[in-house]
Scaffold this motif. Structure first.
Motif, PDB file in Angstrom:
ATOM      1  N   LEU A   1       0.847  -1.186   0.000  1.00 42.28           N
ATOM      2  CA  LEU A   1       0.000   0.000   0.000  1.00 42.28           C
ATOM      3  C   LEU A   1       0.886   1.241   0.000  1.00 42.28           C
ATOM      4  O   LEU A   1       1.997   1.201   0.536  1.00 42.28           O
ATOM      5  CB  LEU A   1      -0.881   0.037   1.255  1.00 42.28           C
ATOM      6  N   PRO A   2       0.408   2.338  -0.580  1.00 38.84           N
ATOM      7  CA  PRO A   2       1.154   3.590  -0.426  1.00 38.84           C
ATOM      8  C   PRO A   2       1.041   4.085   1.011  1.00 38.84           C
ATOM      9  O   PRO A   2       0.266   3.552   1.809  1.00 38.84           O
ATOM     10  CB  PRO A   2       0.444   4.537  -1.406  1.00 38.84           C
ATOM     11  N   ASP A   3       1.810   5.103   1.344  1.00 39.23           N
ATOM     12  CA  ASP A   3       1.733   5.702   2.671  1.00 39.23           C
ATOM     13  C   ASP A   3       0.438   6.513   2.750  1.00 39.23           C
ATOM     14  O   ASP A   3       0.368   7.646   2.284  1.00 39.23           O
ATOM     15  CB  ASP A   3       2.948   6.599   2.917  1.00 39.23           C
ATOM     16  N   LEU A   4      -0.588   5.907   3.327  1.00 39.88           N
ATOM     17  CA  LEU A   4      -1.908   6.542   3.350  1.00 39.88           C
ATOM     18  C   LEU A   4      -1.922   7.812   4.188  1.00 39.88           C
ATOM     19  O   LEU A   4      -2.754   8.700   3.959  1.00 39.88           O
ATOM     20  CB  LEU A   4      -2.946   5.543   3.877  1.00 39.88           C
ATOM     21  N   ALA A   5      -0.997   7.916   5.127  1.00 38.83           N
ATOM     22  CA  ALA A   5      -0.938   9.113   5.972  1.00 38.83           C
ATOM     23  C   ALA A   5      -0.587  10.362   5.162  1.00 38.83           C
ATOM     24  O   ALA A   5      -0.871  11.484   5.598  1.00 38.83           O
ATOM     25  CB  ALA A   5       0.073   8.910   7.091  1.00 38.83           C
ATOM     26  N   LYS A   6       0.011  10.165   3.987  1.00 40.83           N
ATOM     27  CA  LYS A   6       0.411  11.301   3.160  1.00 40.83           C
ATOM     28  C   LYS A   6      -0.663  11.697   2.145  1.00 40.83           C
ATOM     29  O   LYS A   6      -0.483  12.645   1.386  1.00 40.83           O
ATOM     30  CB  LYS A   6       1.713  10.977   2.434  1.00 40.83           C
ATOM     31  N   VAL A   7      -1.771  10.977   2.133  1.00 41.82           N
ATOM     32  CA  VAL A   7      -2.845  11.278   1.186  1.00 41.82           C
ATOM     33  C   VAL A   7      -3.658  12.467   1.696  1.00 41.82           C
ATOM     34  O   VAL A   7      -4.068  12.487   2.858  1.00 41.82           O
ATOM     35  CB  VAL A   7      -3.761  10.049   0.994  1.00 41.82           C
ATOM     36  N   ASP A   8      -3.901  13.432   0.831  1.00 43.35           N
ATOM     37  CA  ASP A   8      -4.678  14.617   1.209  1.00 43.35           C
ATOM     38  C   ASP A   8      -6.163  14.299   1.108  1.00 43.35           C
ATOM     39  O   ASP A   8      -6.785  14.491   0.063  1.00 43.35           O
ATOM     40  CB  ASP A   8      -4.313  15.800   0.312  1.00 43.35           C
ATOM     41  N   THR A   9      -6.722  13.808   2.199  1.00 45.88           N
ATOM     42  CA  THR A   9      -8.150  13.508   2.219  1.00 45.88           C
ATOM     43  C   THR A   9      -8.959  14.691   2.739  1.00 45.88           C
ATOM     44  O   THR A   9     -10.186  14.619   2.795  1.00 45.88           O
ATOM     45  CB  THR A   9      -8.442  12.283   3.093  1.00 45.88           C
ATOM     46  N   LYS A  10      -8.281  15.758   3.110  1.00 43.05           N
ATOM     47  CA  LYS A  10      -8.964  16.937   3.651  1.00 43.05           C
ATOM     48  C   LYS A  10      -9.529  17.817   2.545  1.00 43.05           C
ATOM     49  O   LYS A  10     -10.704  18.186   2.566  1.00 43.05           O
ATOM     50  CB  LYS A  10      -7.976  17.733   4.517  1.00 43.05           C
ATOM     51  N   THR A  11      -8.703  18.147   1.546  1.00 41.19           N
ATOM     52  CA  THR A  11      -9.124  19.119   0.531  1.00 41.19           C
ATOM     53  C   THR A  11      -9.408  18.502  -0.827  1.00 41.19           C
ATOM     54  O   THR A  11     -10.038  19.139  -1.668  1.00 41.19           O
ATOM     55  CB  THR A  11      -8.055  20.212   0.357  1.00 41.19           C
ATOM     56  N   ARG A  12      -8.940  17.283  -1.058  1.00 42.20           N
ATOM     57  CA  ARG A  12      -9.094  16.662  -2.377  1.00 42.20           C
ATOM     58  C   ARG A  12     -10.180  15.587  -2.382  1.00 42.20           C
ATOM     59  O   ARG A  12     -10.449  14.961  -1.351  1.00 42.20           O
ATOM     60  CB  ARG A  12      -7.773  16.020  -2.828  1.00 42.20           C
ATOM     61  N   ASP A  13     -10.778  15.348  -3.543  1.00 43.65           N
ATOM     62  CA  ASP A  13     -11.514  14.108  -3.742  1.00 43.65           C
ATOM     63  C   ASP A  13     -10.485  12.981  -3.763  1.00 43.65           C
ATOM     64  O   ASP A  13      -9.339  13.184  -4.199  1.00 43.65           O
ATOM     65  CB  ASP A  13     -12.271  14.130  -5.074  1.00 43.65           C
ATOM     66  N   VAL A  14     -10.877  11.792  -3.318  1.00 41.20           N
ATOM     67  CA  VAL A  14      -9.958  10.650  -3.285  1.00 41.20           C
ATOM     68  C   VAL A  14     -10.662   9.448  -3.907  1.00 41.20           C
ATOM     69  O   VAL A  14     -11.803   9.147  -3.562  1.00 41.20           O
ATOM     70  CB  VAL A  14      -9.513  10.314  -1.850  1.00 41.20           C
ATOM     71  N   VAL A  15      -9.968   8.769  -4.822  1.00 39.16           N
ATOM     72  CA  VAL A  15     -10.505   7.573  -5.474  1.00 39.16           C
ATOM     73  C   VAL A  15      -9.577   6.406  -5.146  1.00 39.16           C
ATOM     74  O   VAL A  15      -8.358   6.492  -5.376  1.00 39.16           O
ATOM     75  CB  VAL A  15     -10.609   7.761  -6.998  1.00 39.16           C
ATOM     76  N   PHE A  16     -10.134   5.321  -4.600  1.00 40.92           N
ATOM     77  CA  PHE A  16      -9.291   4.178  -4.231  1.00 40.92           C
ATOM     78  C   PHE A  16     -10.101   2.892  -4.207  1.00 40.92           C
ATOM     79  O   PHE A  16     -11.329   2.913  -4.142  1.00 40.92           O
ATOM     80  CB  PHE A  16      -8.643   4.416  -2.856  1.00 40.92           C
ATOM     81  N   THR A  17      -9.393   1.778  -4.289  1.00 39.97           N
ATOM     82  CA  THR A  17     -10.024   0.465  -4.092  1.00 39.97           C
ATOM     83  C   THR A  17      -9.802   0.052  -2.640  1.00 39.97           C
ATOM     84  O   THR A  17      -8.706   0.198  -2.111  1.00 39.97           O
ATOM     85  CB  THR A  17      -9.396  -0.597  -5.017  1.00 39.97           C
ATOM     86  N   TRP A  18     -10.852  -0.439  -1.999  1.00 40.28           N
ATOM     87  CA  TRP A  18     -10.700  -0.875  -0.601  1.00 40.28           C
ATOM     88  C   TRP A  18      -9.859  -2.154  -0.551  1.00 40.28           C
ATOM     89  O   TRP A  18      -8.942  -2.285   0.252  1.00 40.28           O
ATOM     90  CB  TRP A  18     -12.070  -1.114   0.034  1.00 40.28           C
TER      91      TRP A  18
END
Length: 390
Positions: free
Chosen positions: A126-143
């Motif tokens: 998995l990528p480093d999920l802590a670095k994903v900007d889930t605050k200001t961006r839309d996010v697309v991912f597979t669970w």
């Protein structure tokens, strides 16, 4: 050389989609009154609505989330969300296997969004999920990465006060893993995975925030009829009440209803998850004591309990190079297919060579227990062939 095992799995169906039918499944169990009738007739709409209501009950979907049956399986559901909702704000695309990579291609090469940021990881990680900007961006991912056997462990990495939307492809996670709906705005899946339903129908679950996006944002590009979920700036509520966008197979609907009723009979979501966990444990315990095989998932905390992806780790085989590894993996798959012991267990075409064994709730634990000696037997045959060829 390992002797051929005496016991065989009761059912050889370990495909990762379409997956095994539920235990005890039979065509005779299906209600057929809706066949040959219009899906827009009272009976047809009632059966479609029942499928939606049972989905909500078994998956524990919040009451204010909409659930719709849409065309083209999980792919159709994801595409509807991407084409209808993205572009309103910057988007972060996460990909660690082939289906996530497909959504990246759609957003970058088809929608051509210039505000997309791509975050990737190799198969098995998995990528480093802590670095994903889930605050200001839309996010697309597979669970759950169906082709890599890696899943997000939870939704803690998603900001509770997010401004954008989270769009989650949950097709091989739904009904087997805990989906945190409070952190998810769009959830998609198909019937053909954990419940062993038929293909070609998708499920689209929308949060109130997703509905707000649909009603307040108009994409810059034209939308084909099959993607349109609003009319006059308002959500087409009928889609989420059983009035499907196109004609569904009512036989497939009845099969899905049968699977949902079975799910309720074994304890609902908890029962389904427990069975998938027990199934995966059989394979993972075998992997832990078997030196020639390894889990593609590098971190056990992120390992899937549905699409368990394995790679050949035998040092003698690896020493002969990547072609030998691929040859052994393909040979195992072919040998077990020929024996009628395990069908469709080869790794996905874009994934590293290996095996992929479905452990969802419709597979019997005893069948997986019977399978592992056959895997050892087939590996021994293939390794002997390599030695002989040398």
């Amino acid at each position: 050389m390992t002797d051929m095992p005496a016991a065989r799995p009761r059912a050889p169906f370990f495909s990762s989609g379409p997956c095994a039918k539920r235990p005890g499944w039979s065509l005779e169990n299906l209600t057929t009154d809706s066949l040959g009738r219009s899906h827009r007739a009272k009976l047809g709409k009632a059966r479609l609505k029942l499928a939606i209501d049972l989905t909500r009950a078994v998956l524990n979907v919040p009451a204010d989330y909409r659930i719709g049956i849409v065309p083209a399986s999980d792919t159709g559901a994801v595409e509807m969300a991407l084409w209808s909702m993205l572009g309103a704000r910057p988007v972060e695309m996460l990909a660690w296997e082939s289906f996530g990579e497909g959504w990246v291609t759609d957003v970058v090469k088809q929608l051509k969004l210039d505000n997309a940021r791509i975050t990737t990881a190799p198969y098995g990680e998995l990528p480093d999920l802590a670095k994903v900007d889930t605050k200001t961006r839309d996010v697309v991912f597979t669970w759950n990465g169906t082709t890599s056997g890696v899943r997000v462990p939870n939704a803690d990495w998603i900001a509770a006060d997010r401004e954008g939307l989270t769009i989650c492809d949950a097709t091989s996670a739904a009904f087997a893993q805990n989906l945190d709906f409070a952190k998810l705005d769009v959830v998609t899946f198909s019937w053909q995975k954990v419940l062993g339903g038929e293909a070609a129908h998708g499920m689209l679950i929308l949060s109130p925030r997703a509905v707000e996006r649909l009603e307040t944002y108009k994409p810059a590009w034209p939308l084909p009829k099959i993607f349109r979920m609003t009319k006059g700036g308002k959500l087409i509520e009928g889609i989420f009440e059983g009035e499907t966008i196109n004609t569904p197979s009512m036989l497939c609907v009845e099969d899905y209803i049968d699977a949902l009723e079975w799910a309720k009979s074994i304890g609902g979501l908890n029962g389904l998850q427990a069975k998938a966990d027990a199934n995966a444990k059989v394979i993972l315990d075998w992997v832990a004591k078997t030196p020639w095989i390894a889990n593609l998932a590098k971190d056990p905390a992120n390992a899937s309990n549905t699409s368990v992806c394995l790679v050949v780790s035998d040092p003698d085989v690896i020493a002969k190079g990547s072609d030998a590894v691929a040859q052994v993996a393909k040979g195992i798959t072919a040998a077990l297919d020929k024996e009628g012991v395990a069908l469709d267990i080869g790794a996905y075409r874009d994934a590293p060579p290996g095996l992929r064994i479905w452990c969802g709730a419709t597979v019997e634990t005893s069948d997986l227990q019977a399978l592992t000696p056959w895997l050892d037997w087939a590996f021994a045959q293939e390794k002997a062939k390599l030695a002989k060829a040398a």
